[in-house]
Design a protein around this motif. Structure first.
Motif: not given
Length: 502
Positions: A16-25
């Motif tokens: 239900g959530t997007a990947l953690h933004p720091e990990a996505h970057a």
């Protein structure tokens, strides 16, 4: 209806959530193949101009160049910096970035002004200086990632200090420890790497400016002053070494490689412990990925990225060392360009791996009940039982064999270890008859293992206190280094202002 945690384009049904933004970057953002800045020319010109500002201030203060000419040059340089060096970027650069930049200044201001810029220096010492300035940013980010990982490990080690689990050897349950004890063990390796990296980066604080082409200069420059203005701690003592050496790149890659090995090994453990079959740990939705085809999947794919990047610095070290090894000990393109070209992406990959591991460990929740059951089912208290027999006078090898037979009987009969102990008089005599189950409980045993750096409360608390003190000392050293760089920038801006306002 959508929300911050469940929104259109993010909710996969299972997640239900997007990947953690720091990990996505880290995982999805696009990087240039060599790991360079998206504006490599602009970054190089910025660093050159920073050195020029310090060099010109020093030339004025030493009475080598008069203030009006230096002020005109400083104003022009600051104008280029404000404009993003656009006039220089549009010029052909057949002899490199620096000479295109210097030529533009001479054409604009005249040779009488622009021609003094290179007084008492060479492109060789200039390049050596900008290499160290460039290294600061990559190095700072790496150390910040290590500092963050160490902080998470210490905090989680304290939080989970009583969560009993099996320690594994050869993939099999061995003895009872705690999840916090495991994290503290990993923290030991990370703190060593923190110290190693701080030491490896010391050469970044040595100022090569003034070494000239390779033999210094007869111009009475003040290298101590340029060191102060550029945030270095001291000038280089030997002009040959100043332009020949880029050893800091090898040392940083070496220390990063050692850290990367520990990081990769931790990722392997976490991959096993987060599998559905083992399930000792669970990761939050923002730390796992879904499958494009299989709707039930929760993939801890960040661990694969960690393993893929953690030891890239080892390859970079081999490539950089190979480029340097055939070069003479003087200024050399093989060293200044080809070897250093390997260093920056190698360090960035280590930074990424360390950052991802920090995110995973911060978001990993242990299943305390299952961990304890695995420690019980794995008969991890057997070594403790053998040691109690030793305390009663039995030789260890004899107790080892005897307890091994007790464990085998428990397994064959599918009975708890405590029942097998009761049925073995020569073993039962060392056990408290009224509470054998508690006596053999892995949590009790873990608390009893207070020697040799074991997970016993006093041992664990003492180790964590020492690690925390070490961490604060390393962090203070790192902070002082960053502050010194920043202080140099403040001094330089003030010194430039004094020259240009005359």
């Amino acid at each position: 209806m959508t929300s911050d945690t469940t929104r259109s384009g993010v909710d996969t049904g299972r997640l239900g959530t997007a990947l953690h933004p720091e990990a996505h970057a880290i995982v999805y953002d696009q990087y240039l193949p060599a790991g360079d800045s998206e504006d490599a020319v602009g970054e190089e010109l910025r660093l050159i101009s920073e050195v020029d500002r310090a060099h010109l201030v020093m030339l004025v203060e030493c009475g080598i160049v008069d203030a009006p000419r230096a002020a005109a040059l400083l104003d022009a340089v600051d104008g280029l910096r404000r404009d993003g060096f656009a006039p220089v970027r549009s010029r052909p650069m057949p002899r490199g970035v620096y000479l295109a930049y210097e030529s533009w200044l001479s054409e604009r201001l005249g040779d009488d002004v622009g021609g003094v810029l290179h007084t008492g220096r060479s492109r060789n010492d200039l390049n050596a200086t900008t290499a160290r300035l460039r290294g600061r940013d990559v190095y700072r980010r790496l150390l910040e990632s290590v500092e963050g990982l160490a902080a998470v490990l210490l905090a989680k080690a304290e939080e989970h200090g009583e969560v009993t689990m099996p320690a594994y050897t050869h993939g099999q349950p061995a003895v009872p420890i705690t999840y916090g004890h495991y994290l503290a063990g990993l923290g030991c390796a990370v703190l060593r790497a923190f110290a190693d990296l701080l030491h490896a980066g010391m050469e970044l604080d040595t100022n090569p400016l003034g070494a000239g082409a390779v033999g210094g200069t007869s111009v009475a420059i003040d290298t101590g002053r340029t060191s102060e203005l550029l945030g270095f701690t001291a000038p280089a003592a030997n002009s040959v070494d100043a332009v020949a050496s880029r050893d800091f790149g090898l040392r940083l890659l070496s220390a990063s490689g050692v850290l990367g090995v520990a990081v990769s090994r931790a990722a392997r453990d976490l991959a096993a412990w987060t599998s559905e079959e083992v399930a000792l740990l669970r990761l939050a939705d923002d730390l796992v990925g879904s499958s494009s085809m299989m709707p039930q999947k929760r993939n801890p794919f960040l661990l694969e990225h960690i393993q893929g990047r953690a030891t890239a610095s080892l390859g970079a070290f081999s490539a950089a060392a190979s480029a340097m090894a055939t070069a003479p000990y003087t200024n050399s393109i093989a060293v200044t360009n080809e070897a250093l070209r390997q260093v920056w992406p190698g360090l960035r990959n280590t930074t990424d791996a360390v950052t991802l591991l920090r995110l995973v460990l911060a978001g990993a929740e242990p299943d305390a009940g299952l961990m304890l059951r695995r420690a019980v089912d794995g008969h991890t208290s057997a070594t403790y039982l053998a040691e109690q027999l030793v305390s009663s006078g039995m030789p260890f090898r004899s107790s080892h064999h005897l307890v091994g037979r007790v464990v085998l009987r428990a397994l064959n009969a599918s009975r708890p270890l405590a029942d097998a102990v009761r049925d073995t008089p020569e073993v039962a005599r060392v056990a408290p008859h009224d509470d054998i189950e508690h006596w053999l409980d892995p949590a009790t045993v873990a608390r009893a293992n207070a020697y040799g750096g074991g997970p016993g409360p006093a041992s664990r608390a003492g180790a964590l206190a020492g690690m925390t003190a070490e961490f604060h000392g390393l962090r203070a050293e790192f902070t002082a280094r960053r502050d010194h760089w920043a202080h140099g920038a403040v001094l330089l801006d003030a010194a430039v202002g004094r020259v240009t306002s005359r």
